[in-house]
Design an enzyme around this catalytic site. Sequence first.
Site, short mmCIF file in Angstrom:
data_model
loop_
_atom_site.label_atom_id
_atom_site.label_comp_id
_atom_site.label_asym_id
_atom_site.label_seq_id
_atom_site.Cartn_x
_atom_site.Cartn_y
_atom_site.Cartn_z
N CYS A 113 0.81 -1.23 0.00
CA CYS A 113 0.00 0.00 0.00
C CYS A 113 0.84 1.27 0.00
O CYS A 113 0.31 2.37 -0.15
CB CYS A 113 -0.95 0.00 1.19
SG CYS A 113 -2.09 -1.39 1.15
N HIS A 253 -2.74 7.56 3.28
CA HIS A 253 -3.24 6.30 2.73
C HIS A 253 -4.57 5.98 3.42
O HIS A 253 -4.70 6.10 4.63
CB HIS A 253 -2.23 5.19 2.99
CG HIS A 253 -2.73 3.82 2.70
ND1 HIS A 253 -3.42 3.53 1.55
CD2 HIS A 253 -2.65 2.67 3.42
CE1 HIS A 253 -3.75 2.24 1.58
NE2 HIS A 253 -3.29 1.70 2.69
N ASN A 283 -9.90 0.46 1.03
CA ASN A 283 -8.44 0.53 0.92
C ASN A 283 -8.03 0.10 -0.50
O ASN A 283 -8.13 -1.08 -0.84
CB ASN A 283 -7.83 -0.40 1.97
CG ASN A 283 -6.31 -0.41 1.93
OD1 ASN A 283 -5.69 0.07 0.98
ND2 ASN A 283 -5.70 -0.98 2.96
O1 UT7 Z 1 -2.92 -0.86 3.89
C1 UT7 Z 1 -2.63 -1.61 5.01
C2 UT7 Z 1 -3.68 -2.65 5.10
N1 UT7 Z 1 -4.15 -3.08 6.35
C3 UT7 Z 1 -4.66 -2.30 7.32
O2 UT7 Z 1 -4.58 -1.13 7.34
C4 UT7 Z 1 -5.35 -3.05 8.42
C5 UT7 Z 1 -5.27 -2.34 9.73
N2 UT7 Z 1 -6.19 -2.96 10.66
C6 UT7 Z 1 -7.51 -2.68 10.69
O3 UT7 Z 1 -7.99 -1.89 9.91
C7 UT7 Z 1 -8.33 -3.34 11.76
O4 UT7 Z 1 -7.48 -4.11 12.59
C8 UT7 Z 1 -9.48 -4.23 11.22
C9 UT7 Z 1 -10.55 -3.35 10.59
C10 UT7 Z 1 -8.94 -5.21 10.20
C11 UT7 Z 1 -10.12 -4.99 12.36
O5 UT7 Z 1 -10.58 -4.11 13.33
P1 UT7 Z 1 -10.21 -4.34 14.89
O6 UT7 Z 1 -10.90 -3.29 15.63
O7 UT7 Z 1 -8.71 -4.40 14.99
O8 UT7 Z 1 -10.88 -5.74 15.17
P2 UT7 Z 1 -10.20 -7.10 15.65
O9 UT7 Z 1 -9.40 -7.72 14.56
O10 UT7 Z 1 -9.53 -6.89 16.98
O11 UT7 Z 1 -11.50 -8.00 15.87
C12 UT7 Z 1 -12.49 -7.65 16.86
C13 UT7 Z 1 -13.66 -8.59 16.68
C14 UT7 Z 1 -13.27 -10.06 16.60
O12 UT7 Z 1 -14.24 -10.82 17.26
P3 UT7 Z 1 -13.98 -11.36 18.76
O13 UT7 Z 1 -12.78 -12.26 18.67
O14 UT7 Z 1 -13.75 -10.14 19.60
O15 UT7 Z 1 -15.25 -12.09 19.07
C15 UT7 Z 1 -13.35 -10.36 15.12
O16 UT7 Z 1 -13.62 -11.71 14.87
O17 UT7 Z 1 -14.35 -8.29 15.46
C16 UT7 Z 1 -14.51 -9.50 14.71
N3 UT7 Z 1 -14.53 -9.16 13.29
C17 UT7 Z 1 -15.65 -8.81 12.63
N4 UT7 Z 1 -16.92 -8.73 13.03
C18 UT7 Z 1 -17.83 -8.35 12.11
C19 UT7 Z 1 -13.47 -9.09 12.43
N5 UT7 Z 1 -13.92 -8.73 11.21
C20 UT7 Z 1 -15.25 -8.56 11.32
C21 UT7 Z 1 -16.24 -8.18 10.40
N6 UT7 Z 1 -17.52 -8.08 10.83
N7 UT7 Z 1 -15.98 -7.89 9.11
#
Ligand code: UT7
Length: 326
Positions: A113, A253, A283
């Site tokens: 990215c 970004h 993204n």
């Molecule tokens: O260009 C670089 C590319 N990458 C990035 O920039 C990614 C950077 N990271 C992020 O944007 C965030 O970490 C995410 C949006 C990917 C995830 O958000 P988060 O607040 O960090 O969530 P998490 O991974 O800590 O997950 C929290 C909960 C989990 O459930 P439990 O274990 O707490 O029950 C996940 O399973 O949210 C759940 N979850 C979802 N729930 C509904 C993960 N994805 C989803 C979803 N819908 N799409």
Amino acid sequence: MRRAKIVGLGAYAPKRILTNKDLERMVQTSDEWIVQRTGIRERHIVDESEATSDLAVRAAQQALERAGVEPEEVDFIVVGTTCGDMAFPSTANLVQHRLGCRTAGSADIYAACTGSIYSLSIGAQYIQTGKYRTVLAIGAEALSRISDFTDRSTCILFGDAAGAAVLRPSDDASGILDTDLYSDGQYWDLLYQPAGGSRLPASHETVEQRLHYAKMKGSEVFKVAVRMVGESAVRILERNGFKPEDVDLFIPHQANLRIIEAAMKRLGFPMDRVVVNIDRYGNTGSASVYVALEEAWSLGRVRPGDLLLLAAFGGGLTWGAALIRW
Ligand code: UT7
């Protein structure tokens, strides 16, 4: 050394739109979760007939037209991408032919990215050294092609688009003042596509195990990203004798609205001077900074004399920043 200047901008996103509601029907997620955690409402995605170079060509054609530059005048094309049309030849090579840029040199740059800042920086160096007069710097992605639409933690994030900038030598104080590029490969497994390269060539097993899709440790990327964006922004400003308050527009970004907000808070930078369009594009990897810059410019948010700060981060990990006097 002479300075490189952006003399034309272009952007293109495929017609097809995938909304959060559409994703609700594909994986266990909700519009509310996606908006709250990422700021994304919809993203453009390619149809079966489109690939990365198709988007790149459309964005580049618009940039050339706006610059009043003919394709034959282009000396070099650099395309930042994570998912080119094929392993080889390069997407830049395909773009060179489709645009009619005669035998202009062309190369892809793989910086995930951060491909926007990397391609802009590399393009600018050729102008600064006097090697070339006209460079086409492009960021283009069809990330939906490597998104696993059974994995809710990644498929909600990515979109497809391309952005392009025509670079020429500047004859005044405007132009690309400075760029910084960084990488730290110890974080390679935070965001990567496991199979399809020489480490793990395509096989029945790799396809069955869905290893040709992007894998990500999202929350770990999140933490490092906030720090990197802040640090690279501060460093490039300090080196050039500026403070955050001197910046008229920050173009980060577009990975996650919460990452942008957290980074701006760290910097003490007001959100009303930050370009945000992640709600409509998701993204778009290497394309995102170009697309956001083009949109800000089209809307009249970029005025002559403005100081613009561009910053990105991505898989690798890679990160970087650019400072532009418009
Ligand atoms: O260009 C670089 C590319 N990458 C990035 O920039 C990614 C950077 N990271 C992020 O944007 C965030 O970490 C995410 C949006 C990917 C995830 O958000 P988060 O607040 O960090 O969530 P998490 O991974 O800590 O997950 C929290 C909960 C989990 O459930 P439990 O274990 O707490 O029950 C996940 O399973 O949210 C759940 N979850 C979802 N729930 C509904 C993960 N994805 C989803 C979803 N819908 N799409």
